[in-house]
Enzyme design. Sequence first.
Site, PDB file in Angstrom:
ATOM      1  N   ARG A  78      50.511  30.260 -16.930  1.00  9.62           N
ATOM      2  CA  ARG A  78      48.776  30.030 -17.443  1.00  9.62           C
ATOM      3  C   ARG A  78      48.128  30.400 -16.073  1.00  9.62           C
ATOM      4  O   ARG A  78      47.716  29.459 -15.593  1.00  9.62           O
ATOM      5  CB  ARG A  78      48.809  28.916 -17.775  1.00  9.62           C
ATOM      6  CG  ARG A  78      47.221  29.036 -18.704  1.00  9.62           C
ATOM      7  CD  ARG A  78      46.876  27.756 -18.937  1.00  9.62           C
ATOM      8  NE  ARG A  78      45.842  27.892 -19.515  1.00  9.62           N
ATOM      9  CZ  ARG A  78      44.552  26.381 -19.613  1.00  9.62           C
ATOM     10  NH1 ARG A  78      45.255  25.378 -18.672  1.00  9.62           N
ATOM     11  NH2 ARG A  78      43.369  26.839 -19.613  1.00  9.62           N
ATOM     12  N   HIS A 123      37.827  30.123 -17.145  1.00  8.83           N
ATOM     13  CA  HIS A 123      37.713  29.154 -16.623  1.00  8.83           C
ATOM     14  C   HIS A 123      36.783  28.966 -15.688  1.00  8.83           C
ATOM     15  O   HIS A 123      36.838  28.537 -14.702  1.00  8.83           O
ATOM     16  CB  HIS A 123      39.504  28.434 -16.006  1.00  8.83           C
ATOM     17  CG  HIS A 123      39.389  27.450 -15.914  1.00  8.83           C
ATOM     18  ND1 HIS A 123      40.581  26.887 -16.363  1.00  8.83           N
ATOM     19  CD2 HIS A 123      38.853  26.802 -15.555  1.00  8.83           C
ATOM     20  CE1 HIS A 123      41.236  25.902 -15.447  1.00  8.83           C
ATOM     21  NE2 HIS A 123      40.263  25.452 -15.125  1.00  8.83           N
ATOM     22  N   GLU A 169      38.986  23.689 -21.387  1.00  9.95           N
ATOM     23  CA  GLU A 169      37.656  22.999 -21.512  1.00  9.95           C
ATOM     24  C   GLU A 169      35.949  22.787 -21.784  1.00  9.95           C
ATOM     25  O   GLU A 169      35.087  22.741 -21.246  1.00  9.95           O
ATOM     26  CB  GLU A 169      38.034  22.401 -20.181  1.00  9.95           C
ATOM     27  CG  GLU A 169      39.685  21.794 -19.827  1.00  9.95           C
ATOM     28  CD  GLU A 169      39.741  20.925 -18.746  1.00  9.95           C
ATOM     29  OE1 GLU A 169      40.924  20.319 -18.488  1.00  9.95           O
ATOM     30  OE2 GLU A 169      38.791  21.158 -17.744  1.00  9.95           O
ATOM     31  N   ASN A 298      44.498  19.664 -22.957  1.00  9.32           N
ATOM     32  CA  ASN A 298      44.919  19.631 -20.973  1.00  9.32           C
ATOM     33  C   ASN A 298      44.344  17.753 -21.278  1.00  9.32           C
ATOM     34  O   ASN A 298      43.810  17.163 -21.802  1.00  9.32           O
ATOM     35  CB  ASN A 298      43.747  19.812 -20.274  1.00  9.32           C
ATOM     36  CG  ASN A 298      43.733  21.806 -20.029  1.00  9.32           C
ATOM     37  OD1 ASN A 298      44.789  22.152 -20.698  1.00  9.32           O
ATOM     38  ND2 ASN A 298      42.477  22.434 -19.586  1.00  9.32           N
ATOM     39  N   TYR A 300      45.128  13.820 -18.660  1.00 13.01           N
ATOM     40  CA  TYR A 300      45.878  13.312 -17.387  1.00 13.01           C
ATOM     41  C   TYR A 300      45.967  11.824 -17.611  1.00 13.01           C
ATOM     42  O   TYR A 300      46.445  11.956 -16.761  1.00 13.01           O
ATOM     43  CB  TYR A 300      44.647  13.976 -16.687  1.00 13.01           C
ATOM     44  CG  TYR A 300      44.567  14.947 -16.405  1.00 13.01           C
ATOM     45  CD1 TYR A 300      45.662  15.947 -15.185  1.00 13.01           C
ATOM     46  CD2 TYR A 300      43.840  16.085 -17.157  1.00 13.01           C
ATOM     47  CE1 TYR A 300      45.871  17.133 -14.797  1.00 13.01           C
ATOM     48  CE2 TYR A 300      43.752  17.733 -16.376  1.00 13.01           C
ATOM     49  CZ  TYR A 300      45.025  17.877 -15.441  1.00 13.01           C
ATOM     50  OH  TYR A 300      45.040  19.431 -15.846  1.00 13.01           O
ATOM     51  N   GLU A 371      48.145  21.907 -19.848  1.00 16.01           N
ATOM     52  CA  GLU A 371      47.393  21.271 -18.304  1.00 16.01           C
ATOM     53  C   GLU A 371      48.380  19.881 -18.431  1.00 16.01           C
ATOM     54  O   GLU A 371      47.892  19.304 -19.139  1.00 16.01           O
ATOM     55  CB  GLU A 371      46.392  21.144 -17.736  1.00 16.01           C
ATOM     56  CG  GLU A 371      45.920  22.748 -17.380  1.00 16.01           C
ATOM     57  CD  GLU A 371      43.466  22.550 -16.479  1.00 16.01           C
ATOM     58  OE1 GLU A 371      44.051  21.052 -16.101  1.00 16.01           O
ATOM     59  OE2 GLU A 371      43.478  23.720 -16.974  1.00 16.01           O
TER      60      GLU A 371
END
Length: 463
Positions: A78, A123, A169, A298, A300, A371
């Site tokens: 990606r 991005h 995002e 994404n 985290y 991600e």
Amino acid sequence: MSLINRFPDDFIWGTATSAYQIEGGANQGGRGRSIWDAFCDIPGNVVNGDSGEQACDHFHRFAEDVKLMANMGVGAYRFSISWPRLLPNGTRDNVNQAGIDFYNRLIDCCLSHGIQPWVTLYHWDLPDDLQTSDGGWMGEKTSGLFADYAQLCFEQYGDRVKHWITINEAWVVSVLGHGQGVFAPGHSSNSEPYQVAHNLLLAHGKAVKIYREQFQSTQGGVIGITNNCDWREPLTNDPQDHAAAQRALEFFLGWFADPIYLGDYPQAMRDKVADRLPEMTPEHKALIQGSSDFFGLNHYTTMLASESDGDVKDQNVYGNGGLSEDQGIDLTVDKDWEKTDMQWAVVPWGCRKLLEWIAARYDNPALYITENGCAYDDELVDGSVNDQRRIDYYASYLEECANAIDNGVNLKGYFAWSLLDNFEWAQGYQKRFGLHHVDFKTFRRTPKNSALWFSKMLKRNLD
């Protein structure tokens, strides 16, 4: 049973990067300036005055980087296309053939190594000319220019690219770029983020409409959007804290996913933001609703959410979904949770809970983690990096991904962030986020133990 065997045989394994963070060559190959070039030029915006001018030199060394992935055994890469590398001033009246050729070489290199390209169209590197002349994402005109740029990409690369992500995002663009001002273009406002978010959704919808009407039937690809979200766990069993956690998720992920899957912004946002939240007109709904072939996520970390006591707290902007003062929520972390070097809590079960929340709210769409990863300082010893904590992070998060699949979540792929240590936006160059260490003085790539671990796992030969 080994970890890899807990995933379906057709599960997609990949790594991810973004153009401005790794490419370099900012002043080469006909590339125009982006808002991140302009943001980095302002003293104090980025740690050590760093920029993406050279980054990891992927512009010159992409073949080496693709070979690193091939040696690891990943099947997908990606990466993002730099809008100003293709269209230096942002519009199709000035197409840069050298930029077109660069991504042709990258795509062909991936395919020659058996790696499927997953292309992100945006991005965060908006052509700076669009910011200075048209107000960037504050004006709806930019959404139409984005659709023009997307069409060019479909025309040039769609015969080989079968997985498209429109925007990465949108929350970051809206909140960090236009609310908190810590990312490009550096605006601070309690109203701009909502208008910017709306225009980003329109840009996504317009690009998808073009792809579906003009390209999808002949090219046979899929298209979607990637949103970021961290899990919000209620601080206590108090119903108010449960409501606060739900509201936090709606302000973070529902802000962008609800219009696509449910047709409008969450009611909690309507109630609290009022007229600062743009109207979703019938025309907008028709454009946006149903406009994603898959759910890109994404993820985290996790934080604890509770009903606010009314005091304004100095919370880390990276931990807030939407503007914190609009939510009526306090966010904390458990003192016993391990933290990465970026002070993000390591909470694997939060990943599973978020996947299950998405499945329940949006009718279990095809879902890809686009991600996931962690930041730990890289210490080079005898030519390699021993990063056992990163291995433990990946293993624990993937274990919870497998648990989510066992519980019925339609999770179909996973992309590790990131392939390389890179330019980490306002934090400057960081030698801690990639599967491969980068010496930014010589642009030397050094393997980490986690890259070896990934390779062994994917090849099913872990001890």
